[in-house]
Design a protein around this motif. Sequence first.
Motif, PDB file in Angstrom:
ATOM      1  N   PHE A   1       0.837  -1.210   0.000  1.00  0.00           N
ATOM      2  CA  PHE A   1       0.000   0.000   0.000  1.00  0.00           C
ATOM      3  C   PHE A   1       0.865   1.250   0.000  1.00  0.00           C
ATOM      4  CE2 PHE A   1      -3.274  -2.958   1.157  1.00  0.00           C
ATOM      5  CZ  PHE A   1      -4.401  -2.409   0.585  1.00  0.00           C
ATOM      6  N   HIS A   2       0.412   2.251  -0.768  1.00  0.00           N
ATOM      7  CA  HIS A   2       1.089   3.542  -0.768  1.00  0.00           C
ATOM      8  C   HIS A   2       0.742   4.260   0.533  1.00  0.00           C
ATOM      9  CE1 HIS A   2       2.137   7.657  -1.935  1.00  0.00           C
ATOM     10  NE2 HIS A   2       2.975   7.077  -2.790  1.00  0.00           N
ATOM     11  N   PRO A   3       1.742   4.748   1.287  1.00  0.00           N
ATOM     12  CA  PRO A   3       1.448   5.285   2.627  1.00  0.00           C
ATOM     13  C   PRO A   3       0.667   6.594   2.622  1.00  0.00           C
ATOM     14  CG  PRO A   3       3.769   5.616   2.051  1.00  0.00           C
ATOM     15  CD  PRO A   3       3.179   4.768   0.977  1.00  0.00           C
ATOM     16  N   ILE A   4       0.689   7.328   1.521  1.00  0.00           N
ATOM     17  CA  ILE A   4      -0.006   8.619   1.477  1.00  0.00           C
ATOM     18  C   ILE A   4      -1.397   8.466   0.865  1.00  0.00           C
ATOM     19  CG2 ILE A   4       0.110  11.030   0.716  1.00  0.00           C
ATOM     20  CD1 ILE A   4       2.491  10.106   2.535  1.00  0.00           C
ATOM     21  N   TYR A   5      -1.479   7.801  -0.276  1.00  0.00           N
ATOM     22  CA  TYR A   5      -2.742   7.780  -1.032  1.00  0.00           C
ATOM     23  C   TYR A   5      -3.608   6.550  -0.762  1.00  0.00           C
ATOM     24  CZ  TYR A   5      -0.768  11.702  -3.560  1.00  0.00           C
ATOM     25  OH  TYR A   5      -0.224  12.918  -3.878  1.00  0.00           O
ATOM     26  N   GLY A   6      -3.057   5.509  -0.133  1.00  0.00           N
ATOM     27  CA  GLY A   6      -3.864   4.310   0.141  1.00  0.00           C
ATOM     28  C   GLY A   6      -4.143   3.479  -1.091  1.00  0.00           C
ATOM     29  N   THR A   7      -3.575   3.873  -2.248  1.00  0.00           N
ATOM     30  CA  THR A   7      -3.628   3.008  -3.431  1.00  0.00           C
ATOM     31  C   THR A   7      -2.611   1.891  -3.200  1.00  0.00           C
ATOM     32  OG1 THR A   7      -2.053   4.508  -4.469  1.00  0.00           O
ATOM     33  CG2 THR A   7      -4.389   4.821  -5.009  1.00  0.00           C
ATOM     34  N   PHE A   8      -2.587   0.870  -4.065  1.00  0.00           N
ATOM     35  CA  PHE A   8      -1.678  -0.239  -3.761  1.00  0.00           C
ATOM     36  C   PHE A   8      -1.119  -0.862  -5.034  1.00  0.00           C
ATOM     37  CE2 PHE A   8      -5.934  -1.957  -4.055  1.00  0.00           C
ATOM     38  CZ  PHE A   8      -5.809  -3.191  -4.675  1.00  0.00           C
ATOM     39  N   ALA A   9       0.071  -1.441  -4.862  1.00  0.00           N
ATOM     40  CA  ALA A   9       0.737  -2.147  -5.961  1.00  0.00           C
ATOM     41  C   ALA A   9       0.615  -3.639  -5.728  1.00  0.00           C
ATOM     42  CB  ALA A   9       2.203  -1.742  -6.019  1.00  0.00           C
ATOM     43  N   THR A  10       0.468  -4.395  -6.822  1.00  0.00           N
ATOM     44  CA  THR A  10       0.523  -5.862  -6.750  1.00  0.00           C
ATOM     45  C   THR A  10       1.643  -6.341  -7.658  1.00  0.00           C
ATOM     46  OG1 THR A  10      -1.093  -6.093  -8.555  1.00  0.00           O
ATOM     47  CG2 THR A  10      -1.953  -6.153  -6.294  1.00  0.00           C
ATOM     48  N   GLY A  11       2.278  -7.444  -7.257  1.00  0.00           N
ATOM     49  CA  GLY A  11       3.338  -8.041  -8.067  1.00  0.00           C
ATOM     50  C   GLY A  11       3.034  -9.499  -8.301  1.00  0.00           C
ATOM     51  N   GLY A  12       3.204  -9.954  -9.539  1.00  0.00           N
ATOM     52  CA  GLY A  12       2.834 -11.329  -9.882  1.00  0.00           C
ATOM     53  C   GLY A  12       3.966 -12.111 -10.521  1.00  0.00           C
ATOM     54  N   CYS A  13       3.719 -13.409 -10.704  1.00  0.00           N
ATOM     55  CA  CYS A  13       4.678 -14.282 -11.365  1.00  0.00           C
ATOM     56  C   CYS A  13       4.781 -13.999 -12.864  1.00  0.00           C
ATOM     57  CB  CYS A  13       4.301 -15.754 -11.142  1.00  0.00           C
ATOM     58  SG  CYS A  13       4.616 -16.288  -9.448  1.00  0.00           S
ATOM     59  N   ASP A  14       3.951 -13.064 -13.362  1.00  0.00           N
ATOM     60  CA  ASP A  14       4.070 -12.638 -14.764  1.00  0.00           C
ATOM     61  C   ASP A  14       5.162 -11.574 -14.937  1.00  0.00           C
ATOM     62  OD1 ASP A  14       2.748 -10.649 -13.382  1.00  0.00           O
ATOM     63  OD2 ASP A  14       1.125 -10.398 -14.831  1.00  0.00           O
ATOM     64  N   GLY A  15       5.797 -11.149 -13.837  1.00  0.00           N
ATOM     65  CA  GLY A  15       6.858 -10.140 -13.923  1.00  0.00           C
ATOM     66  C   GLY A  15       6.349  -8.719 -13.989  1.00  0.00           C
TER      67      GLY A  15
ATOM     68  N   ALA B   1       8.375  -9.668  -4.044  1.00  0.00           N
ATOM     69  CA  ALA B   1       8.046  -8.770  -2.924  1.00  0.00           C
ATOM     70  C   ALA B   1       8.073  -7.322  -3.400  1.00  0.00           C
ATOM     71  CB  ALA B   1       9.046  -8.958  -1.784  1.00  0.00           C
ATOM     72  N   LEU B   2       7.316  -6.468  -2.690  1.00  0.00           N
ATOM     73  CA  LEU B   2       7.212  -5.038  -3.007  1.00  0.00           C
ATOM     74  C   LEU B   2       7.183  -4.242  -1.711  1.00  0.00           C
ATOM     75  CD1 LEU B   2       4.227  -5.150  -5.564  1.00  0.00           C
ATOM     76  CD2 LEU B   2       6.617  -4.680  -6.144  1.00  0.00           C
ATOM     77  N   SER B   3       7.749  -3.026  -1.736  1.00  0.00           N
ATOM     78  CA  SER B   3       7.623  -2.144  -0.579  1.00  0.00           C
ATOM     79  C   SER B   3       7.752  -0.692  -1.021  1.00  0.00           C
ATOM     80  CB  SER B   3       8.718  -2.459   0.450  1.00  0.00           C
ATOM     81  OG  SER B   3       8.601  -1.627   1.592  1.00  0.00           O
ATOM     82  N   PHE B   4       6.825   0.161  -0.544  1.00  0.00           N
ATOM     83  CA  PHE B   4       6.943   1.606  -0.730  1.00  0.00           C
ATOM     84  C   PHE B   4       7.750   2.189   0.427  1.00  0.00           C
ATOM     85  CE2 PHE B   4       3.020   1.128  -3.302  1.00  0.00           C
ATOM     86  CZ  PHE B   4       3.369   1.882  -4.423  1.00  0.00           C
TER      87      PHE B   4
END
Length: 339
Positions: free
Chosen positions: A248-262, A287-290
Amino acid sequence: MTLLPSIGRELSNPPSDGISNLRFSNSSDHLLVSSWDKSVRLYDANADSMRGEFKHGGAVLDCCFHDESSGFSACADHKVRRIDFNAGKEDILGMHDEPVRCVEYSYAAGQVITGSWDRTIKCWDPRAASGPERSQIGTYKQPERVNSLSLVGNHLVVATAGRHVNIYDLRNMAQPEQRRESSLKYQTRCVRCYPNGTGYALSSVEGRVSMEFFDLSEAAQAKKYAFKCHRKSEDGRDIVYPVNAIAFHPIYGTFATGGCDGFVNVWDGNNKKRLYQYSKYPTSIAALSFSRDGGLLAVASSYTFEEGDKPHEPDAIFVRNVNEIEVKPKPKVYPNPPA
């Protein structure tokens, strides 16, 4: 440092085996990374320098910060460790009976929470003297092996094999506040709580994410939904990829997803829209991190063996600068009323 503007800067000295997790500090642009190569590494993401490394007795399956130069690790050798990069020393907080899959630090409770394949959650007091008898606060049985944990405030969400989800209040761990089943039909890969504390997003191996709410009222539950992602059509059939990571983006609450499709996709959960898709990474997103201000996104491009042992791109960590247009929700446009 290799500069690839479309996918970010590649950090030097990456782990030599699969990356299990990476996390930015809450107080700096330090990045903590755990790996199957038995290491936990601390990087300065801006300076592209590795600040330190600890080697454990088995694959390290998760890590989290305590402060910007110390943290905790979850290891396949069954041990939970506290690691201090400034002092160059580690303590064993305690043990599980099987590999430790997840670790979180609760700033609200001042506790370390671990989840294991031994079907338990354990809570630890890191301030106690070293040793499991003194630092362990409690053990809580789970219906199955723990796959993912997430915290927001005093809420703890535990996702296990068998599609179980247990929701706890850290102030009263005796029983889960709620016992749920995942809305998705397939195994849970990742659970992450919304920064505003109202619920959680949960991803599965079958290219889907569900958006869930803690409030059990009819009105709140009517807002929950699931959506398909990380899929492609080829020759008239759907190819579906596991969704390994949510951040999750700490300011906007939108979020990123990461998959096995790269691919890394950015979503506006409130408006049910995809905001952005980054250029394809060399292999699966593990893995992902803001960063704390949302200005950086760390991406682990690391094959997760979803297709078994096969030749694959080297494990790598990319850090990209985030533009506001990629993560800021777009305002709803209402049609002009007729004159």
